[in-house]
Design an enzyme around this catalytic site. Structure first.
Site, PDB file in Angstrom:
ATOM      1  N   ASP A 117       0.887  -1.122   0.059  1.00  0.00           N
ATOM      2  CA  ASP A 117       0.085  -0.074  -0.031  1.00  0.00           C
ATOM      3  C   ASP A 117       0.919   1.124   0.015  1.00  0.00           C
ATOM      4  O   ASP A 117       2.109   1.290   0.669  1.00  0.00           O
ATOM      5  CB  ASP A 117      -0.678   0.002   1.280  1.00  0.00           C
ATOM      6  CG  ASP A 117      -1.941  -1.061   1.217  1.00  0.00           C
ATOM      7  OD1 ASP A 117      -2.527  -1.320   0.087  1.00  0.00           O
ATOM      8  OD2 ASP A 117      -2.369  -1.326   2.179  1.00  0.00           O
ATOM      9  N   ASP A 136      -7.084  -2.030  -4.131  1.00  0.00           N
ATOM     10  CA  ASP A 136      -8.010  -1.632  -3.153  1.00  0.00           C
ATOM     11  C   ASP A 136      -9.337  -0.827  -3.829  1.00  0.00           C
ATOM     12  O   ASP A 136     -10.273  -0.740  -3.479  1.00  0.00           O
ATOM     13  CB  ASP A 136      -7.367  -0.794  -1.846  1.00  0.00           C
ATOM     14  CG  ASP A 136      -6.252  -1.825  -1.230  1.00  0.00           C
ATOM     15  OD1 ASP A 136      -6.280  -2.773  -1.153  1.00  0.00           O
ATOM     16  OD2 ASP A 136      -5.436  -1.030  -0.608  1.00  0.00           O
TER      17      ASP A 136
END
Length: 156
Positions: A117, A136
């Protein structure tokens, strides 16, 4: 190649390409932070070993592989669900984007042991401590699209 497959493939390839560019080529894995347009858009390295917002995160192999299995099972179920009856194009694209995102994060878990991330956005005096990635976004947008577009005026 159907809409579901094309949408999944596009999101998956884009997600993996951006991760390689940001994490490896820009060196975010070692630099940990790159200010792009502070505070609105920054790159902040975060290795997510759990689910959303790091829930259930730990270094246990069972969690890692369990989340890979869950991503594959959810992807298979979504593909089965949208293909059992004719669907509107918006439903097929939403399913593909969700599946592409789920597979992108599953590949991260296999390759890196965690999900990479790195997108961090803050605004208006509020500092967001969390980071996310394109996969995501795909999972969220795909799930939202399935809720929004399915169940109405099915194509026959």
């Amino acid at each position: 190649m159907g809409l579901v497959t094309r949408a999944a493939l596009i999101l998956f390839v884009l997600d993996q390409a951006v991760k390689i560019f940001v994490v490896q080529w820009l060196g975010l894995a070692h630099r940990l932070a790159i200010d792009v347009v502070p505070p609105f858009f920054n790159l902040r390295m975060a290795w997510n070993r759990g689910m959303n917002f790091g829930l259930f995160a730990n270094d246990a192999g069972i969690v890692r592989w369990g989340l890979v299995v869950i991503a594959l099972a959810v992807s298979a179920w979504v593909l089965w669900w949208v293909r059992r009856l004719p669907q509107r194009p918006a439903v097929l694209i939403s399913a593909g984007v969700l599946v592409g995102g789920a597979l992108g994060n599953a590949v991260d878990r296999v390759v890196y042991g965690a999900v990479a991330d790195f997108i961090n956005m803050s605004c208006c005096g509020l500092t967001n401590p969390f980071a996310f990635n394109l996969a995501d976004i795909g999972i969220f947008a795909g799930a939202f699209g399935l809720v929004l577009f399915s169940g109405r005026d099915k194509v026959s």
